[in-house]
Design an enzyme around this catalytic site. Structure first.
Site, PDB file in Angstrom:
ATOM      1  CE  LYS A  80     -46.272  32.107  10.602  1.00  0.00           C
ATOM      2  NZ  LYS A  80     -46.442  31.850   9.171  1.00  0.00           N
ATOM      3  N   GLY A 184     -47.046  13.797  -2.208  1.00  0.00           N
ATOM      4  CA  GLY A 184     -48.145  14.516  -1.558  1.00  0.00           C
ATOM      5  C   GLY A 184     -49.114  15.109  -2.560  1.00  0.00           C
ATOM      6  N   GLY A 186     -52.073  16.752  -1.948  1.00  0.00           N
ATOM      7  CA  GLY A 186     -53.049  17.536  -1.192  1.00  0.00           C
ATOM      8  C   GLY A 186     -53.517  18.741  -1.984  1.00  0.00           C
ATOM      9  CB  VAL A 188     -49.986  22.702  -3.052  1.00  0.00           C
ATOM     10  CG1 VAL A 188     -49.004  23.220  -4.090  1.00  0.00           C
ATOM     11  CG2 VAL A 188     -50.417  23.831  -2.123  1.00  0.00           C
TER      12      VAL A 188
HETATM   13  P1  NAD Z   1     -52.180  19.245   2.349  1.00  0.00           P
HETATM   14  O1  NAD Z   1     -52.225  18.841   3.788  1.00  0.00           O
HETATM   15  O2  NAD Z   1     -53.445  19.563   1.642  1.00  0.00           O
HETATM   16  O3  NAD Z   1     -51.425  18.111   1.490  1.00  0.00           O
HETATM   17  C1  NAD Z   1     -50.348  17.368   1.947  1.00  0.00           C
HETATM   18  C2  NAD Z   1     -50.492  15.969   1.361  1.00  0.00           C
HETATM   19  O4  NAD Z   1     -49.327  15.222   1.696  1.00  0.00           O
HETATM   20  C3  NAD Z   1     -51.695  15.207   1.919  1.00  0.00           C
HETATM   21  O5  NAD Z   1     -52.454  14.662   0.864  1.00  0.00           O
HETATM   22  C4  NAD Z   1     -51.039  14.126   2.796  1.00  0.00           C
HETATM   23  O6  NAD Z   1     -51.798  12.940   2.851  1.00  0.00           O
HETATM   24  C5  NAD Z   1     -49.726  13.921   2.079  1.00  0.00           C
HETATM   25  N1  NAD Z   1     -48.703  13.312   2.898  1.00  0.00           N
HETATM   26  C6  NAD Z   1     -48.485  13.459   4.220  1.00  0.00           C
HETATM   27  N2  NAD Z   1     -47.448  12.686   4.625  1.00  0.00           N
HETATM   28  C7  NAD Z   1     -46.992  12.059   3.525  1.00  0.00           C
HETATM   29  C8  NAD Z   1     -45.937  11.132   3.295  1.00  0.00           C
HETATM   30  N3  NAD Z   1     -45.159  10.703   4.257  1.00  0.00           N
HETATM   31  N4  NAD Z   1     -45.749  10.698   2.017  1.00  0.00           N
HETATM   32  C9  NAD Z   1     -46.538  11.117   1.018  1.00  0.00           C
HETATM   33  N5  NAD Z   1     -47.562  11.987   1.191  1.00  0.00           N
HETATM   34  C10 NAD Z   1     -47.787  12.447   2.430  1.00  0.00           C
HETATM   35  O7  NAD Z   1     -51.157  20.485   2.297  1.00  0.00           O
HETATM   36  P2  NAD Z   1     -50.985  21.528   1.118  1.00  0.00           P
HETATM   37  O8  NAD Z   1     -51.783  22.748   1.417  1.00  0.00           O
HETATM   38  O9  NAD Z   1     -51.127  20.841  -0.203  1.00  0.00           O
HETATM   39  O10 NAD Z   1     -49.453  21.936   1.317  1.00  0.00           O
HETATM   40  C11 NAD Z   1     -48.412  21.045   0.956  1.00  0.00           C
HETATM   41  C12 NAD Z   1     -47.076  21.606   1.399  1.00  0.00           C
HETATM   42  O11 NAD Z   1     -46.883  22.894   0.813  1.00  0.00           O
HETATM   43  C13 NAD Z   1     -46.954  21.823   2.916  1.00  0.00           C
HETATM   44  O12 NAD Z   1     -45.612  21.619   3.300  1.00  0.00           O
HETATM   45  C14 NAD Z   1     -47.301  23.295   3.083  1.00  0.00           C
HETATM   46  O13 NAD Z   1     -46.716  23.853   4.239  1.00  0.00           O
HETATM   47  C15 NAD Z   1     -46.691  23.879   1.822  1.00  0.00           C
HETATM   48  N6  NAD Z   1     -47.305  25.127   1.392  1.00  0.00           N
HETATM   49  C16 NAD Z   1     -48.639  25.189   1.129  1.00  0.00           C
HETATM   50  C17 NAD Z   1     -49.206  26.382   0.721  1.00  0.00           C
HETATM   51  C18 NAD Z   1     -50.691  26.487   0.408  1.00  0.00           C
HETATM   52  O14 NAD Z   1     -51.093  27.484  -0.192  1.00  0.00           O
HETATM   53  N7  NAD Z   1     -51.507  25.506   0.752  1.00  0.00           N
HETATM   54  C19 NAD Z   1     -48.413  27.543   0.574  1.00  0.00           C
HETATM   55  C20 NAD Z   1     -47.026  27.444   0.828  1.00  0.00           C
HETATM   56  C21 NAD Z   1     -46.488  26.230   1.242  1.00  0.00           C
END
Ligand code: NAD
Length: 349
Positions: A80, A184, A186, A188
């Protein structure tokens, strides 16, 4: 500030402090382990209060990457990089060029990628100085749709496969008619919701952004709930896809679901809570195993494989989870602890 005595130091192979006076770059690169191959892990930029905070973060995160790569069946280790600074005001192209020089000097022990605060466009500068950058050239996606470099589709598909396996193992059921609560929507979470809807699951969703919720209601027929109501729903599966540390002393007593399987990183507020989940009869899919689709996707973009190779690799997340659940039942141990043991067996052999 000590290193070898640091509470997060775990026999890390190399820790490099990078200081480039001209560009203002102050960064730390940590290579945790390269037994299975070169270490891979994103570069994060964050306004750490001091270098001690940055060191703690990079030691912890690089170790986590070793476990994640081992469980994702990748011939890679964990590393990292962290840049100390505010990504909104302190970024410069020169900084990312200088970072490339430092990475190149490690001779391939560390391969970088994007992480929070660092964009693919920043890493294009880094790639001018070192070949050890991944995730900036997307060739294909697992389903043949156009590739834009976003790993979220791969992550979502991996979580979907992992969730399905966990439901089959713990509930002896297909996804048809199974009730899933998603926290959430987002990058994913929304994609996961679509896969689940296509497999016949009944969706309950929450987010802090109303637009996503409206879309899920219209497009996926999901039931929308308030953020604080997501934990106590009478559902089969809870899929955390928003925040870390959401499995804690406050939320766990509320959870009725018998399966927890979602994308969020660091879901358990502390490792010991894995045993609490087991004692409540909840099957928890260890987060770093089920959400490895992103790193698997990034890895395949550097290989000469096909979308089908990527898809099969993503689907192996299900097999790995099943291996964890069987061993956990045989030894009566928490799933997260068993995952750590299997990872250590893989990268220490
Ligand atoms: P993102 O920021 O696109 O989505 C997160 C969503 O959660 C957003 O829509 C946000 O509004 C919502 N959110 C935030 N606080 C909240 C709450 N208190 N209650 C309900 N919803 C809430 O992120 P992402 O890329 O979809 O990733 C989601 C999770 O998965 C994160 O923890 C990230 O670290 C993990 N992750 C993502 C990836 C990837 O490829 N994007 C890979 C591994 C792990």
């Amino acid at each position: 500030m000590s290193l070898f005595e640091h509470h997060e130091f775990d026999n890390h192979k190399e820790v490099v402090f990078c200081n480039d006076e001209k560009s203002g770059l102050k960064a730390i690169i940590a290579v945790h382990n390269t037994n299975l191959g070169p270490s891979l892990g994103g570069c994060r930029m964050f306004p750490y209060a001091n270098s001690g905070e940055a060191l703690t973060d990079v030691l912890r995160l690089s170790k986590g990457m070793t476990y994640k790569a081992a469980m994702a069946n990748l011939n890679q280790g964990g590393g990292k990089a962290v840049i100390i600074g505010d990504p909104r005001t302190q970024k410069s192209r020169d900084m990312f060029l200088a970072l490339g020089d430092f990475i190149e000097r490690l001779g391939g022990d560390y391969i970088t990628a994007e992480d929070s605060g660092v964009a693919v466009s920043d890493l294009h500068a880094t790639a001018e100085r070192t070949q050890y950058v991944s995730g900036i050239k997307a060739k294909f996606t697992y389903d043949g749709s156009p590739a834009d470099g976003n790993p979220a589709p791969g992550t979502a598909y991996g979580v979907f496969v992992g969730l399905k396996t966990t439901v089959e193992y713990a509930l002896h059921s297909s996804l048809d008619g199974v009730k899933v609560a998603i926290q959430g929507l987002g990058h994913v979470g929304y994609r996961l919701a679509k896969h689940l809807r296509d497999a016949g699951a009944e969706l309950y969703v929450t987010d802090i952004f109303p637009e996503q919720l409206e879309k899920a209601r219209e497009e996926l027929g999901a039931t929308v709930v308030q953020p604080n109501d997501i934990y106590g729903l009478d559902v089969d599966v809870f899929a955390p896809c928003a925040l870390g540390a959401i499995l804690n002393d406050n939320t766990i007593p509320q959870i009725k679901a018998k399966v927890i399987a979602g994308a969020a990183n660091n879901q358990l507020a502390r490792e010991a809570l894995g045993s609490v989940l087991r004692s409540k009869g909840i099957c928890y899919a260890p987060d770093y195993v089920i959400n490895a689709g992103g790193i698997i996707d990034i890895y395949h973009q550097t290989q000469d494989g096909t979308p089908d190779d990527l898809r099969k690799h993503l689907e192996s997340i299900g097999d790995t989870l099943r291996e964890i659940y069987i061993r956990a039942d045989e030894t009566d141990q928490a799933n997260n602890l068993v995952a750590n043991v299997i990872a250590e067996e893989r990268f220490n052999k």
